[in-house]
Structures are given as structure tokens and as C-alpha cells.
Scaffold this active site. Structure first.
Site, short mmCIF file in Angstrom:
data_model
loop_
_atom_site.label_atom_id
_atom_site.label_comp_id
_atom_site.label_asym_id
_atom_site.label_seq_id
_atom_site.Cartn_x
_atom_site.Cartn_y
_atom_site.Cartn_z
N LYS A 177 6.52 18.84 -5.42
CA LYS A 177 7.03 19.28 -4.12
C LYS A 177 8.21 20.23 -4.31
O LYS A 177 8.33 21.24 -3.63
CB LYS A 177 7.43 18.07 -3.26
N GLY A 213 0.80 -1.23 0.00
CA GLY A 213 0.00 0.00 0.00
C GLY A 213 0.83 1.27 0.00
O GLY A 213 0.31 2.35 0.25
#
Ligand SMILES: NC(=O)c1ccc[n+]([C@@H]2O[C@H](COP(=O)([O-])OP(=O)(O)OC[C@H]3O[C@@H](n4cnc5c(N)ncnc54)[C@H](OP(=O)(O)O)[C@@H]3O)[C@@H](O)[C@H]2O)c1
Length: 363
Positions: free
Chosen positions: A229, A211
Site C-alpha cells: 500500500k 476472521g
């Protein structure tokens, strides 16, 4: 007691945790901070709900919405537009919008909120990465800064104080000489595994199974998230640049960009050999291979694979942890380093809630 109206845009993993933390803490904030917050509107991708009375949306309804008990998001109306509703919501008192959605579509809401006098808190990077030529970009970035009405700590490093540290370095007159770091937990986990001899394709499949990656791992491997970012950090320093100005090395081979996820996962083995060679070269040079974000004053932002010495904090980093190192005129020999988990619902939501509490004092 100052009353603050909250508007929640996106109530997935992070947005749901924001609602949960606000509902848990708001009683305490009344006494400890003298603020009384309540949700007055919620929007998902398929509709919105705006409270009719003064008391805001009811807590059991919000809880049910977050926990998905209202199948089909009953109570959200596809006809209700937050962009239209915001002037009236913000006109009735201090208002803060949480943008915890994914993608650029919520930029209209963020812009409308700022134009109506509301504050905006984002974990969603995409609106802040729009081209500067987009008028919404101008509105959003003109409201950033230590006295602005837009805060975005959670867009880089989740709950870690990356943006606020950078802003405080700038506000106190320090000069940023270099920013380097690993700001993708997914790529951190993959390259930690590669460093121990795991083939790249296996590391990608493992990260997906655990995940760590987006459902389509190419969203992480393309480097776009890291580039956004980097762009946000550069713009925070006042640099006028767009995503196109960033040198991004994608880990997705061109021929696998358009195939299905399953086919991609099968064929990504084609990259194992070259990544193994790069990793062995790094190890022979007492270094380790990392997917890095780097900014230098004259070179702008670059994003891609690089070797860092193993004995540095960056080189020693393991797994999905993030690290951002600011080398400045004052923090020159020993840079100012921030590290910790750079993803996760609770830490990211806490970063947003903290921004909201700061804005609440300013509004
Ligand atoms: N998860 C993390 O650890 C983390 C860390 C830092 C930053 N972030 C950022 O925080 C944001 C949320 O992440 P997440 O993990 O919570 O993602 P998520 O679980 O996929 O949730 C995103 C939510 O946004 C909603 N949404 C999408 N488009 C929308 C629109 N136009 N208007 C209103 N709502 C919309 C989605 O609704 P539907 O489901 O109906 O489409 C979904 O509920 C993302 O931008 C992500 O990059 C996440």
C-alpha cells in the site's frame, strides 16, 4: 445509451460482491447514468468463460457461479485464455476489466486489457507492486492518473477515498509533506487489543478466530501488505521506487517464517515479552503502539511499529479501522484525514464499482 462490457477476474469475497452490486444496480444506471453494462467474461484461477452472444453472460449463470452452486466452477473452461480473448472483446466496444484476484498472475490480463484499449479497475495490489523493471509495470503505471484507463482506489483502504484524495491533492498543486496511517485492519485489531494488556500471541489468535487475519496470519504480520500500500501511494505521487526500497519491520520472527501455521501460533508467544515492553513504554509516554505506514519526501516509505500520541486521531483509533493522514502545504496544521473500515467485501466492491463508473464516462 453507452454500452460497456465488463470482464470479472477473480470472483471470491470481493469479486463476488462486485458481480452482486453490478447486477443489483445496472437497471438504475441505464436511466440515471445512461450506461448499459453487462458481463461478457469471467475468469477464476482455474479457467474462464467468454459470452458468445451480444447480450453477455446470463444473470442466473453469474448468480450461480458466485454462490458456488455450479460445483467445480462448471462453465469455466481451463483452455480459455482471457489474454487471448481480450483484443476481440475490447475491439467490439468500451470494456472494463475488474481485477479482484489475489497475486501477481493477473498482471498479464491487466496489461493485455490496457494494450487492447480497455479500462482496468483493481483491488488486487500485487500487479501494481511489481518491480518497475517489469514491462507490465510500465504499462500499468503509464495508465494511472486522472485521465488514465487504470483505477485502483480499492487497493488502499478498501472503499475509502484514499487514492482519489491523494490524486486530487496532487492535481490541484498541493505539496505532500507527510503521509502517515494505519492501513491494516488486522494489525489495528491486534494492537488495540495489546494496548488493553492482552498478550500479543493471544491477540493474534483472537484476530484469526474472528476472521480478521489471512488464513496464515504471517501474511499480515510480515508487513508486506502494508508495504505494498505504501508503494502504491508513493508511486501515485510519481516516485519511482520498488518494494525493496521500503524499510519494512516484520513481526514474524525469522525462525518462525517456515513452520506450519499451528506451530507458528504456538511459538509466537516468544514475542509477547518484547511487544509488552514496547506497549508499556508507549503508554508511559502517553502514547499507543501502532503498526504504522509513514512516508516523508526525503525518507521514502517505512512500515513498522511506532508510538503515536494518544490524543491524536491516529492514536485514538480502535480496532480494525483504517486511517490515512495527509499533511500537505495547504493541510499543514490540521492534516486531511480519511478513516473508516479498510476491509470488507461490500465496501471494497463499492470502491471498485465507483472506479468502473468513473472509467465508463472516460471510455
Ligand atoms: N477482502 C477485502 O476486504 C479486501 C479489501 C481490499 C483489497 N482486497 C484485495 O482484493 C483481492 C480479492 O480479495 P478477496 O478477499 O476477494 O480474496 P479471495 O476471496 O481469496 O478471492 C480471490 C479470488 O481470486 C481468484 N484468483 C486467484 N488467482 C487468480 C488468477 N490467476 N486468475 C483469476 N482469478 C484468480 C481466486 O480463485 P480461486 O479461489 O479459484 O483460487 C479467488 O476467487 C485481493 O487481492 C485482496 O488483497 C481485499
Amino acid at each position: 445509451m453507452k454500452r460497456i462490457s465488463l470482464v470479472q477476474v477473480g470472483f471470491g469475497t470481493v469479486g463476488g460482491a462486485v458481480i452482486g452490486q453490478v447486477l443489483d444496480q445496472r437497471e438504475r444506471w441505464r436511466t440515471s447514468l445512461g450506461i448499459d453494462v453487462r458481463f461478457v467474461a469471467v475468469a477464476g484461477s482455474r479457467g474462464a468463460a467468454v459470452a458468445e452472444g451480444d447480450d453477455g453472460l446470463e444473470e442466473p449463470w453469474l448468480q450461480a457461479l458466485v454462490h458456488g452452486r455450479q460445483t467445480g466452477e462448471a462453465g469455466l473452461n481451463g483452455e480459455v485464455s482471457l489474454v487471448d480473448a481480450l483484443p476481440s472483446i475490447a475491439g467490439s466496444g468500451p470494456t472494463i476489466v475488474f481485477d479482484a484476484a489475489a497475486g501477481e498472475a493477473t498482471a498479464d490480463i491487466d496489461e493485455a486489457a490496457l494494450k487492447s484499449g480497455a479500462g482496468v479497475v483493481l483491488s488486487n495490489k500485487a500487479p501494481l507492486a511489481l518491480p518497475l523493471a517489469d514491462p507490465r509495470s510500465q504499462v500499468m503505471w503509464s495508465h494511472t492518473g486522472s485521465r488514465g484507463r487504470l483505477m485502483y482506489e480499492a487497493t488502499c483502504g478498501a472503499g475509502l477515498p484514499v487514492i482519489s484524495t491523494l490524486q486530487s491533492l496532487i492535481d490541484t498543486g498541493d505539496e505532500i509533506l507527510e503521509i502517515s496511517g494505519t492501513v491494516s485492519g488486522t494489525l489495528g485489531a491486534i494492537f488495540s487489543s495489546v494496548a488493553t494488556g492482552t498478550p500479543f500471541s493471544t491477540a493474534v489468535r483472537d484476530a484469526l478466530a474472528q476472521g480478521y487475519t489471512e488464513p496464515d496470519p504471517r501474511d499480515d504480520l510480515s508487513g508486506l501488505d502494508v508495504a505494498r500500500k505504501g508503494l502504491i501511494l508513493a508511486r501515485t505521487m510519481g516516485q519511482e521506487m520498488d518494494l525493496d526500497d521500503i524499510d519494512v519491520t516484520s513481526l514474524v520472527p525469522k525462525e518462525l517464517a517456515g513452520v506450519s501455521v499451528d506451530e507458528f501460533l504456538e511459538r509466537i508467544e516468544s514475542e509477547d515479552h518484547s511487544i509488552r515492553l514496547k506497549s508499556s513504554d508507549a503508554i508511559s509516554a502517553d502514547g499507543t503502539l501502532k503498526y504504522l505506514l509513514r512516508w516523508i519526501p526525503d525518507g521514502g516509505v517505512s512500515v513498522g511499529l511506532g508510538t503515536v500520541p494518544r490524543e491524536t486521531v491516529l492514536g485514538a483509533l480502535q480496532g480494525p479501522e483504517n486511517i490515512v493522514s495527509f499533511r500537505t502545504r495547504r493541510y499543514d496544521q490540521y492534516p486531511c484525514v480519511i478513516s473508516g473500515p479498510g476491509a470488507g467485501a461490500e465496501v471494497t466492491a463499492a470502491g471498485m464499482v465507483s472506479d468502473m463508473l468513473h472509467l465508463a464516462q472516460r471510455l
